[in-house]
Design a protein around this motif. Structure first.
Motif, short mmCIF file in Angstrom:
data_model
loop_
_atom_site.label_atom_id
_atom_site.label_comp_id
_atom_site.label_asym_id
_atom_site.label_seq_id
_atom_site.Cartn_x
_atom_site.Cartn_y
_atom_site.Cartn_z
N SER A 20 0.85 -1.19 0.00
CA SER A 20 0.00 0.00 0.00
C SER A 20 0.89 1.24 0.00
O SER A 20 2.11 1.16 0.17
N LYS A 21 0.25 2.41 -0.17
CA LYS A 21 1.00 3.66 -0.21
C LYS A 21 1.80 3.88 1.08
O LYS A 21 2.98 4.24 1.05
N GLY A 22 1.14 3.65 2.21
CA GLY A 22 1.81 3.81 3.51
C GLY A 22 2.95 2.83 3.69
O GLY A 22 4.01 3.16 4.22
N GLN A 23 2.72 1.59 3.25
CA GLN A 23 3.74 0.56 3.38
C GLN A 23 4.95 0.85 2.49
O GLN A 23 6.09 0.54 2.85
N GLU A 53 1.34 2.76 13.85
CA GLU A 53 2.09 1.57 14.27
C GLU A 53 1.50 0.31 13.64
O GLU A 53 2.22 -0.61 13.26
N SER A 54 0.18 0.26 13.50
CA SER A 54 -0.48 -0.91 12.90
C SER A 54 -0.08 -1.08 11.43
O SER A 54 0.01 -2.19 10.93
N ARG A 58 1.51 -4.40 9.79
CA ARG A 58 0.98 -5.02 8.58
C ARG A 58 2.05 -5.09 7.48
O ARG A 58 2.07 -6.03 6.69
N PHE A 59 2.93 -4.11 7.46
CA PHE A 59 4.04 -4.11 6.50
C PHE A 59 4.93 -5.33 6.73
O PHE A 59 5.31 -6.04 5.79
N TYR A 65 6.93 -11.86 7.37
CA TYR A 65 7.43 -12.03 8.73
C TYR A 65 6.26 -12.24 9.70
O TYR A 65 5.17 -11.71 9.48
N GLY A 66 6.50 -12.96 10.76
CA GLY A 66 5.46 -13.19 11.75
C GLY A 66 5.38 -12.07 12.75
O GLY A 66 5.33 -12.31 13.97
N GLY A 67 5.38 -10.84 12.28
CA GLY A 67 5.32 -9.69 13.16
C GLY A 67 6.55 -8.80 13.02
O GLY A 67 7.57 -9.20 12.47
#
Length: 289
Positions: A20-23, A53-54, A58-59, A65-67
């Motif tokens: 996404s744009k934010g990512q 932060e969310s 999600r990125f 990755y698992g987090g």
């Protein structure tokens, strides 16, 4: 190539169009500042980039990755080979409290040993001891801070095996010491960040001579991994500019014991002879009555 074997920058490149744009803002920031991001929390990274932060969490998931903590851990592993000694010192803010340094450094060493135990493959460990025992000659190479590990391993293997050579880094070039290495020999290459270029070159040379290559290093990102037939890894997470060699030393201790237990009768005889020599020449302090 499997995605699990890609480093974080490769993963960003592979998945960039799907983000996404934010990512993408996060991805761009990491590419240009990965040395700083390795020590940022998810909230701090989000604040720096201008996303929530969310979105950072999600990125991390979008890259497989698992987090975020797992992404951050991989970044820290990745930058080991990239940072200069000065940069490592600048990033060691956790060690500014003098009263707490002792506990923090020793706890980090304990954690390195725990992780090494968890990550060591028993089959690989046994295979390494077998290769060492079957070799005509064992060469041990460790330069820079790894010199102490190489000397220690060589000191004890010389009690167990007939022909062990710790390759020196003194007057003669490393390659001069390896001129007679062949397919009946094994070379144990020890290298931790920052990895010595000469160690890697010497192992590549030994490979052209068809010698067995055993690597002792810090992670699957180590360049030794691509050269060695078998690799034993020991965690060496940095404490300031100092290389933590506690877990590597513990792994080497285990390797020495593993080899010695397969030659127990031989070394029992050797040490009986040595005890007589040590007593005759007054090598050790005698027990007092």
């Amino acid at each position: 190539m499997k995605e699990s074997s890609l480093n974080i920058l490769n993963r960003i490149q592979l998945n960039y169009k799907k983000l996404s744009k934010g990512q993408r803002l996060i991805a761009d920031y990491i590419i240009n500042n990965y040395d700083k991001v390795a020590f940022m929390t998810a909230s701090k990274l989000g604040e720096k980039v201008g996303v929530s932060e969310s979105t950072v969490v999600r990125f991390a998931t979008a890259l497989g990755y698992g987090g975020y903590p797992k992404l951050q851990k991989e970044l820290q592993e990745f930058i080991k080979t990239k940072l200069t000694t000065v940069q490592r010192l600048e990033l060691s803010s956790d060690y500014n409290d003098e009263e707490d340094i002792l506990k923090k450094v020793m706890k980090a060493d304990v954690e390195n040993i725990k992780k090494t135990i968890e990550e060591t493959d028993a089959y690989v460990f046994q295979s390494v001891t077998d290769i060492i025992l079957e070799a005509k000659k064992v060469y041990i190479l460790g330069l820079r801070s790894s010199t102490v590990l190489a000397e220690y391993l060589g000191f004890y293997l010389n009690f167990i095996l007939d022909d062990v050579s710790v390759v020196p880094s003194g007057i003669n070039d490393v390659f001069d010491q390896l001129i007679n290495i062949d397919e009946k020999d094994v070379i144990i290459g020890i290298s931790f960040p920052r990895y010595s270029k000469k160690t890697l070159e010497a192992l590549k040379y030994a490979k052209t001579k068809r010698a067995a290559i055993i690597g002792i290093t810090d992670s699957n990102y180590s360049p030794i991994k691509e050269i060695a037939d078998f690799t034993l890894t020991a965690r060496s997470n940095m404490a300031s500019f100092v290389d933590s060699l506690v877990a590597p030393m513990s792994l080497i201790n285990a390797l020495i014991v593993g080899v010695s237990m397969k030659e127990k009768d031989k070394i029992t005889s050797t040490f009986k002879t040595l005890e007589n020599i040590w007593n005759e020449y007054d090598i050790y302090l005698k027990n007092r009555d």
